[in-house]
Design a protein around this motif. Structure first.
Motif, short mmCIF file in Angstrom:
data_model
loop_
_atom_site.label_atom_id
_atom_site.label_comp_id
_atom_site.label_asym_id
_atom_site.label_seq_id
_atom_site.Cartn_x
_atom_site.Cartn_y
_atom_site.Cartn_z
N UNK A 56 -36.48 -3.61 -5.97
CA UNK A 56 -36.77 -4.30 -4.71
C UNK A 56 -36.25 -3.53 -3.49
N UNK A 57 -36.33 -2.22 -3.56
CA UNK A 57 -35.94 -1.33 -2.47
C UNK A 57 -37.18 -0.58 -1.99
N UNK A 58 -37.33 -0.47 -0.67
CA UNK A 58 -38.47 0.26 -0.12
C UNK A 58 -38.27 1.76 -0.33
N UNK A 59 -39.29 2.42 -0.85
CA UNK A 59 -39.20 3.84 -1.18
C UNK A 59 -40.46 4.59 -0.74
N UNK A 60 -40.35 5.92 -0.74
CA UNK A 60 -41.49 6.81 -0.49
C UNK A 60 -41.46 7.92 -1.53
N UNK A 61 -42.46 8.79 -1.44
CA UNK A 61 -42.56 9.94 -2.35
C UNK A 61 -42.50 9.49 -3.81
N UNK A 62 -43.40 8.54 -4.13
CA UNK A 62 -43.52 8.02 -5.49
C UNK A 62 -42.20 7.47 -6.02
N UNK A 63 -41.48 6.83 -5.12
CA UNK A 63 -40.23 6.18 -5.51
C UNK A 63 -39.02 7.09 -5.58
N UNK A 64 -39.19 8.36 -5.27
CA UNK A 64 -38.07 9.30 -5.39
C UNK A 64 -37.06 9.18 -4.27
N UNK A 65 -37.48 8.65 -3.11
CA UNK A 65 -36.59 8.58 -1.95
C UNK A 65 -36.62 7.18 -1.36
N UNK A 66 -35.46 6.55 -1.28
CA UNK A 66 -35.36 5.21 -0.68
C UNK A 66 -35.41 5.32 0.85
N UNK A 67 -35.67 4.20 1.49
CA UNK A 67 -35.61 4.12 2.95
C UNK A 67 -34.30 3.44 3.33
N UNK A 68 -33.53 4.10 4.19
CA UNK A 68 -32.29 3.55 4.69
C UNK A 68 -32.36 3.37 6.20
N UNK A 69 -31.43 2.60 6.74
CA UNK A 69 -31.39 2.39 8.19
C UNK A 69 -29.96 2.13 8.62
N UNK A 70 -29.58 2.69 9.77
CA UNK A 70 -28.25 2.46 10.34
C UNK A 70 -28.41 1.94 11.76
N UNK A 71 -27.37 1.27 12.22
CA UNK A 71 -27.37 0.67 13.56
C UNK A 71 -26.49 1.48 14.50
N UNK A 72 -27.06 1.84 15.63
CA UNK A 72 -26.32 2.60 16.65
C UNK A 72 -26.05 1.68 17.84
N UNK A 73 -24.78 1.30 18.00
CA UNK A 73 -24.35 0.44 19.10
C UNK A 73 -23.25 1.16 19.86
N UNK A 74 -23.51 1.46 21.13
CA UNK A 74 -22.53 2.15 21.96
C UNK A 74 -22.06 1.23 23.09
N UNK A 75 -20.80 1.39 23.48
CA UNK A 75 -20.27 0.68 24.64
C UNK A 75 -19.09 1.47 25.19
N UNK A 76 -19.07 1.63 26.49
CA UNK A 76 -17.94 2.28 27.18
C UNK A 76 -17.51 3.57 26.50
N UNK A 77 -18.46 4.48 26.27
CA UNK A 77 -18.18 5.78 25.67
C UNK A 77 -17.56 5.67 24.28
N UNK A 78 -17.96 4.63 23.54
CA UNK A 78 -17.53 4.48 22.16
C UNK A 78 -18.72 3.99 21.33
N UNK A 79 -18.60 4.09 20.00
CA UNK A 79 -19.69 3.72 19.11
C UNK A 79 -19.14 2.91 17.94
#
Length: 217
Positions: A21-44
């Motif tokens: 139940x994981x989203x993949x590409x390349x015939x299932x060889x590579x999963x799709x991942x995602x990260x969140x980028x939240x910045x504030x006051x010159x910090x992350x």
């Protein structure tokens, strides 16, 4: 969230759910991942992975995130959004009410991570979602796989970041980081670029360019 730019990428043409139940590409060889980028006051917003024997990224820093799972059925877009919202809250305490203007950043820039799970080599192409935070807050993790969550000053401790996250953060800082920052990060960025592009070649995903390189270069 509009994921059409991801779905239009040639190497994502066979985007589908695998048996886990994981989203993949390349015939299932590579999963799709995602990260969140939240910045504030010159910090992350960053998390530190827990110490786990045999895990390549044990004790490393990363942006909150994870794999895109089929949490909303067979439609990719709602699964993508729900997956990053769930990981942001679980890993860093960032709830839907605290975040606004979520949008996919540079969809063409998705470094591939390589890691081991139960002695099996895994791959994931990692996309980035930017978001604004409505008010300052202390980050708190409810995930046992995370040691801590916090806002880190920029530039980060490059050598402590997991490789794909290192490239994503460097790409995000490209237009406003000074030459001194880029020079100091060069060895760490080059190391991550070699690692991720070697992994990408293994699963037939396009390599990512040097994150410091401008589009005109």
């Amino acid at each position: 969230m509009d994921t059409s730019a991801i779905e239009a990428l040639p190497w994502c043409a066979d985007l589908s759910l695998n048996s886990a139940n994981i989203w993949t590409v390349q015939q299932g060889r590579c999963a799709i991942g995602v990260v969140l980028l939240v910045e504030k006051s010159a910090s992350v917003a960053l998390i530190r992975k827990a110490r786990v024997e045999g895990y390549e990224f044990s004790d490393r820093l990363a942006l909150p995130g994870g794999l895109v799972r089929g949490v909303c059925g067979p439609s990719f877009a709602p699964c993508f959004e729900q997956s990053i919202r769930a990981r942001a809250e679980e890993e860093a305490g960032l709830t839907a009410e605290q975040l606004s203007e979520l949008a996919i950043a540079a969809p063409e820039f998705a470094p591939v991570s390589r890691y081991t799970v139960k002695c099996v080599e895994r791959f994931a192409a990692v996309f980035t979602v930017r978001a604004n935070i409505k008010r300052p807050q202390k980050l708190i993790s409810a995930d046992k796989s995370i040691q801590e969550a916090f806002f880190s000053p920029l530039p980060p401790k490059w050598e402590e970041l997991a490789p794909a996250n290192r490239l994503i953060l460097a790409r995000a800082m490209r237009d406003h980081a000074g030459d001194n920052v880029k020079t100091a990060a060069r060895a760490s960025v080059n190391e991550a670029l070699a690692f991720c592009n070697d992994a990408a070649a293994t699963v037939n995903v396009p390599p990512v360019p040097d994150p410091w390189m401008s589009p005109e270069a």
